[in-house]
Design a protein around this motif. Sequence first.
Motif, PDB file in Angstrom:
ATOM      1  N   TYR A  85      62.713  14.836  79.842  1.00  0.00           N
ATOM      2  CA  TYR A  85      62.940  14.364  78.476  1.00  0.00           C
ATOM      3  C   TYR A  85      64.425  14.379  78.118  1.00  0.00           C
ATOM      4  O   TYR A  85      64.952  13.437  77.518  1.00  0.00           O
ATOM      5  CB  TYR A  85      62.130  15.232  77.500  1.00  0.00           C
ATOM      6  CG  TYR A  85      62.368  14.915  76.059  1.00  0.00           C
ATOM      7  CD1 TYR A  85      62.390  13.591  75.617  1.00  0.00           C
ATOM      8  CD2 TYR A  85      62.577  15.922  75.137  1.00  0.00           C
ATOM      9  CE1 TYR A  85      62.612  13.298  74.294  1.00  0.00           C
ATOM     10  CE2 TYR A  85      62.791  15.634  73.805  1.00  0.00           C
ATOM     11  CZ  TYR A  85      62.816  14.319  73.390  1.00  0.00           C
ATOM     12  OH  TYR A  85      63.046  14.037  72.080  1.00  0.00           O
ATOM     13  N   VAL A  86      65.132  15.444  78.546  1.00  0.00           N
ATOM     14  CA  VAL A  86      66.567  15.508  78.268  1.00  0.00           C
ATOM     15  C   VAL A  86      67.309  14.467  79.102  1.00  0.00           C
ATOM     16  O   VAL A  86      68.293  13.876  78.647  1.00  0.00           O
ATOM     17  CB  VAL A  86      67.123  16.928  78.506  1.00  0.00           C
ATOM     18  CG1 VAL A  86      68.560  17.014  78.049  1.00  0.00           C
ATOM     19  CG2 VAL A  86      66.289  17.960  77.786  1.00  0.00           C
ATOM     20  N   LEU A  89      67.134  11.289  77.162  1.00  0.00           N
ATOM     21  CA  LEU A  89      68.057  11.281  76.029  1.00  0.00           C
ATOM     22  C   LEU A  89      69.495  11.131  76.505  1.00  0.00           C
ATOM     23  O   LEU A  89      70.294  10.414  75.909  1.00  0.00           O
ATOM     24  CB  LEU A  89      67.918  12.584  75.224  1.00  0.00           C
ATOM     25  CG  LEU A  89      66.567  12.822  74.563  1.00  0.00           C
ATOM     26  CD1 LEU A  89      66.578  14.140  73.813  1.00  0.00           C
ATOM     27  CD2 LEU A  89      66.230  11.695  73.619  1.00  0.00           C
ATOM     28  N   LYS A 185      52.092   9.272  83.630  1.00  0.00           N
ATOM     29  CA  LYS A 185      51.914  10.015  82.380  1.00  0.00           C
ATOM     30  C   LYS A 185      53.251  10.273  81.686  1.00  0.00           C
ATOM     31  O   LYS A 185      53.330  10.275  80.466  1.00  0.00           O
ATOM     32  CB  LYS A 185      51.199  11.346  82.655  1.00  0.00           C
ATOM     33  CG  LYS A 185      49.764  11.137  83.102  1.00  0.00           C
ATOM     34  CD  LYS A 185      49.031  12.437  83.210  1.00  0.00           C
ATOM     35  CE  LYS A 185      49.532  13.234  84.377  1.00  0.00           C
ATOM     36  NZ  LYS A 185      49.033  14.611  84.388  1.00  0.00           N
ATOM     37  N   SER A 188      54.971   8.214  78.737  1.00  0.00           N
ATOM     38  CA  SER A 188      54.758   8.410  77.300  1.00  0.00           C
ATOM     39  C   SER A 188      55.995   9.017  76.638  1.00  0.00           C
ATOM     40  O   SER A 188      56.145   8.947  75.421  1.00  0.00           O
ATOM     41  CB  SER A 188      53.550   9.296  77.057  1.00  0.00           C
ATOM     42  OG  SER A 188      53.788  10.590  77.536  1.00  0.00           O
ATOM     43  N   LEU A 189      56.906   9.599  77.438  1.00  0.00           N
ATOM     44  CA  LEU A 189      58.137  10.164  76.870  1.00  0.00           C
ATOM     45  C   LEU A 189      59.002   9.086  76.229  1.00  0.00           C
ATOM     46  O   LEU A 189      59.813   9.384  75.348  1.00  0.00           O
ATOM     47  CB  LEU A 189      58.954  10.879  77.950  1.00  0.00           C
ATOM     48  CG  LEU A 189      58.447  12.224  78.430  1.00  0.00           C
ATOM     49  CD1 LEU A 189      59.405  12.789  79.462  1.00  0.00           C
ATOM     50  CD2 LEU A 189      58.332  13.182  77.265  1.00  0.00           C
ATOM     51  N   TYR A 191      58.321   7.242  74.133  1.00  0.00           N
ATOM     52  CA  TYR A 191      58.067   7.375  72.695  1.00  0.00           C
ATOM     53  C   TYR A 191      59.318   7.874  71.975  1.00  0.00           C
ATOM     54  O   TYR A 191      59.660   7.400  70.891  1.00  0.00           O
ATOM     55  CB  TYR A 191      56.928   8.372  72.491  1.00  0.00           C
ATOM     56  CG  TYR A 191      56.802   8.919  71.098  1.00  0.00           C
ATOM     57  CD1 TYR A 191      56.005   8.282  70.162  1.00  0.00           C
ATOM     58  CD2 TYR A 191      57.481  10.069  70.726  1.00  0.00           C
ATOM     59  CE1 TYR A 191      55.900   8.779  68.884  1.00  0.00           C
ATOM     60  CE2 TYR A 191      57.385  10.566  69.441  1.00  0.00           C
ATOM     61  CZ  TYR A 191      56.601   9.920  68.526  1.00  0.00           C
ATOM     62  OH  TYR A 191      56.500  10.405  67.260  1.00  0.00           O
ATOM     63  N   ALA A 192      60.002   8.854  72.607  1.00  0.00           N
ATOM     64  CA  ALA A 192      61.096   9.548  71.927  1.00  0.00           C
ATOM     65  C   ALA A 192      62.292   8.644  71.671  1.00  0.00           C
ATOM     66  O   ALA A 192      63.098   8.927  70.797  1.00  0.00           O
ATOM     67  CB  ALA A 192      61.530  10.757  72.741  1.00  0.00           C
ATOM     68  N   THR A 199      51.916   5.078  73.049  1.00  0.00           N
ATOM     69  CA  THR A 199      51.985   6.304  72.242  1.00  0.00           C
ATOM     70  C   THR A 199      52.722   6.038  70.930  1.00  0.00           C
ATOM     71  O   THR A 199      52.288   6.456  69.854  1.00  0.00           O
ATOM     72  CB  THR A 199      52.710   7.420  73.016  1.00  0.00           C
ATOM     73  OG1 THR A 199      52.192   7.471  74.344  1.00  0.00           O
ATOM     74  CG2 THR A 199      52.519   8.762  72.364  1.00  0.00           C
ATOM     75  N   MET A 216      44.146   9.252  68.502  1.00  0.00           N
ATOM     76  CA  MET A 216      44.207  10.262  69.565  1.00  0.00           C
ATOM     77  C   MET A 216      43.154   9.945  70.633  1.00  0.00           C
ATOM     78  O   MET A 216      43.443   9.977  71.824  1.00  0.00           O
ATOM     79  CB  MET A 216      43.858  11.609  68.925  1.00  0.00           C
ATOM     80  CG  MET A 216      44.762  12.733  69.229  1.00  0.00           C
ATOM     81  SD  MET A 216      46.376  12.551  68.591  1.00  0.00           S
ATOM     82  CE  MET A 216      47.311  12.856  69.942  1.00  0.00           C
ATOM     83  N   LEU A 219      44.303   7.077  72.662  1.00  0.00           N
ATOM     84  CA  LEU A 219      45.319   7.439  73.653  1.00  0.00           C
ATOM     85  C   LEU A 219      44.684   8.137  74.850  1.00  0.00           C
ATOM     86  O   LEU A 219      45.019   7.853  76.003  1.00  0.00           O
ATOM     87  CB  LEU A 219      46.374   8.355  73.021  1.00  0.00           C
ATOM     88  CG  LEU A 219      47.419   7.672  72.167  1.00  0.00           C
ATOM     89  CD1 LEU A 219      48.361   8.699  71.574  1.00  0.00           C
ATOM     90  CD2 LEU A 219      48.199   6.683  72.997  1.00  0.00           C
ATOM     91  N   PHE A 220      43.743   9.066  74.556  1.00  0.00           N
ATOM     92  CA  PHE A 220      43.055   9.758  75.652  1.00  0.00           C
ATOM     93  C   PHE A 220      42.383   8.733  76.560  1.00  0.00           C
ATOM     94  O   PHE A 220      42.505   8.793  77.775  1.00  0.00           O
ATOM     95  CB  PHE A 220      41.990  10.719  75.095  1.00  0.00           C
ATOM     96  CG  PHE A 220      42.529  12.071  74.742  1.00  0.00           C
ATOM     97  CD1 PHE A 220      42.770  13.006  75.736  1.00  0.00           C
ATOM     98  CD2 PHE A 220      42.808  12.416  73.434  1.00  0.00           C
ATOM     99  CE1 PHE A 220      43.273  14.254  75.422  1.00  0.00           C
ATOM    100  CE2 PHE A 220      43.309  13.657  73.107  1.00  0.00           C
ATOM    101  CZ  PHE A 220      43.551  14.574  74.101  1.00  0.00           C
ATOM    102  N   TYR A 223      45.051   6.596  78.664  1.00  0.00           N
ATOM    103  CA  TYR A 223      45.690   7.253  79.803  1.00  0.00           C
ATOM    104  C   TYR A 223      44.670   7.642  80.874  1.00  0.00           C
ATOM    105  O   TYR A 223      44.955   7.551  82.065  1.00  0.00           O
ATOM    106  CB  TYR A 223      46.511   8.462  79.343  1.00  0.00           C
ATOM    107  CG  TYR A 223      47.820   8.039  78.728  1.00  0.00           C
ATOM    108  CD1 TYR A 223      48.840   7.514  79.519  1.00  0.00           C
ATOM    109  CD2 TYR A 223      48.036   8.131  77.365  1.00  0.00           C
ATOM    110  CE1 TYR A 223      50.027   7.110  78.964  1.00  0.00           C
ATOM    111  CE2 TYR A 223      49.227   7.724  76.804  1.00  0.00           C
ATOM    112  CZ  TYR A 223      50.219   7.219  77.605  1.00  0.00           C
ATOM    113  OH  TYR A 223      51.399   6.805  77.056  1.00  0.00           O
ATOM    114  N   ASN A 224      43.471   8.041  80.444  1.00  0.00           N
ATOM    115  CA  ASN A 224      42.464   8.386  81.445  1.00  0.00           C
ATOM    116  C   ASN A 224      42.056   7.162  82.250  1.00  0.00           C
ATOM    117  O   ASN A 224      41.908   7.245  83.466  1.00  0.00           O
ATOM    118  CB  ASN A 224      41.255   9.049  80.790  1.00  0.00           C
ATOM    119  CG  ASN A 224      41.495  10.531  80.568  1.00  0.00           C
ATOM    120  OD1 ASN A 224      41.316  11.327  81.479  1.00  0.00           O
ATOM    121  ND2 ASN A 224      41.954  10.908  79.392  1.00  0.00           N
ATOM    122  N   VAL A 227      44.962   6.304  84.662  1.00  0.00           N
ATOM    123  CA  VAL A 227      45.024   7.200  85.824  1.00  0.00           C
ATOM    124  C   VAL A 227      43.871   6.911  86.771  1.00  0.00           C
ATOM    125  O   VAL A 227      44.050   6.838  87.992  1.00  0.00           O
ATOM    126  CB  VAL A 227      45.007   8.680  85.366  1.00  0.00           C
ATOM    127  CG1 VAL A 227      44.820   9.598  86.554  1.00  0.00           C
ATOM    128  CG2 VAL A 227      46.290   9.021  84.645  1.00  0.00           C
TER     129      VAL A 227
END
Lengths: 247, 238
Positions: A85-86, A89, A185, A188-189, A191-192, A199, A216, A219-220, A223-224, A227
């Motif tokens: 995640y960092v 950014l 998976k 989805s990051l 998003y940030a 997401t 929610m 989304l479940f 992604y399920n 995968v």
Amino acid sequence: MSAYLAALFKDIHQKTGLNFVYMYDQFEYRRMIDGVWTSVELIVLCLICSIIFGLVGAAARESKSRIMFMIVGAYVEFFRNTPPYVQLLFFYFGIGSALPQIDMGGYFEPLIGRFGWAVISLSLFGGAFVTEIFRSGIESVPRTMREAAEALGYSRIQTFMHVVLPLALRFCLPALGGILISLLKYTSLAYAIAVPEVTYTSQLIWSDNFNVIEMMITLFIFYNLAVMFFSLLMSSLEKRLALPGYG
Amino acid sequence: LAHTQEKFVSNKTENVISVLVQWMPFILKGFLLNLVISFLAMIIGTLLGVGLGLLRISRRSYLSNGARIFIQILQNTPWLVILFGVMFLVPSQFRIGSSQIAVAGWVQATVGLSLPIVANVAEILRGSVHSIPSAQWEACDSLGFNRRQALSMIILPQCYKRMLPPWMSWYAILTLATPIVAILGVREGLGSAQAAMESAGAKPEYLMPFYGFVMILFFIYIYPIARWTRWLEQRVSQ
């Protein structure tokens, strides 16, 4: 959007209170479809790019050059041992703001957009893991195979492309599948940094319609399904590529 | 003195570095919360995960199937989505008697992060129990142990050593996931770095050094753990 489904989900909303708003509202439907599509694009691009980075990294590790070996080693260790995640950014805000802007005639656009940075950053992260997996796959190719190829007059590159790589790919397919699923998976990051993937879109929809639980669940399910679909793909690939006498 | 000071300020990179140094203690303090969250989430995840793993290897099919589906859903869902789920769907206030108890954001985040660990620890347990040769089970049977005794006295003690390396790599993955909680407003290392940049004037030239510093913090902490894990892995596989 079929009228029947719309009526059905409107009915569900009235009777149970579960508001799957994107199933009957045209505007939210378009938002959701766009979000899902962006996610699929992001996932496919990230998977392909990380495999390419992994191949390049593994090939560079194989080369005799010491400098290349060290550069790839540093790349792998850095991306594996820092938070993804960092990293995202750092790339999007840190490097993105340092790059020049393009004059689009009146307004300025960044050289690489949100989507582009998400692909670059997540692929570099995934590529570090894929490099390691390819490397261990290459290591598990028996030395006698290379010697045989050499004896048949193959050059180093030919041996790598025609003998080592096809075998190594088969050896590391299960581990590769696992890593690619976790990369799927991690998308989805994005998003940030406000990439409008599924997401982010869901969050927009639930802020407008106050239907957190329904989004929610959506989304479940998304992604399920993603995968599951991908692991089916990998296992069928494994079966098709299986060599008699190996594995 | 005034001259040297002016020179110091005009030197942009030196200035950025000095701002970063000024804020380092603040970011480090935030980073401590990352560590606390990672410890707590790992402890909760391991305890519940072992329980779930035992259900997963249960002989009652409704237990093992239920556990399997639960594990699969948790494994197939991104951590961020699980975190959102816990943050929005679990009440942030509890009522015990007449007193209201508010749950802090970071506690909710810890619970959210422990869920994927639960699923993965359960899978690790299942994998390592399956890796024990079936002859061991048969030997227990012939010595008159029942299933519970065999599991707790013969099988599980052999599993610890095999479970350790994957457990540690999940700890590393968990710790590297803790900055996500900044999205939800918890002020840990990353959130502190962002707040620090904000108060230092929100200049774009701060972005790379501040985010870079957060990455370096994580690297210093995680890299030795990753090396240790690899060393253990090699020892187990021998």
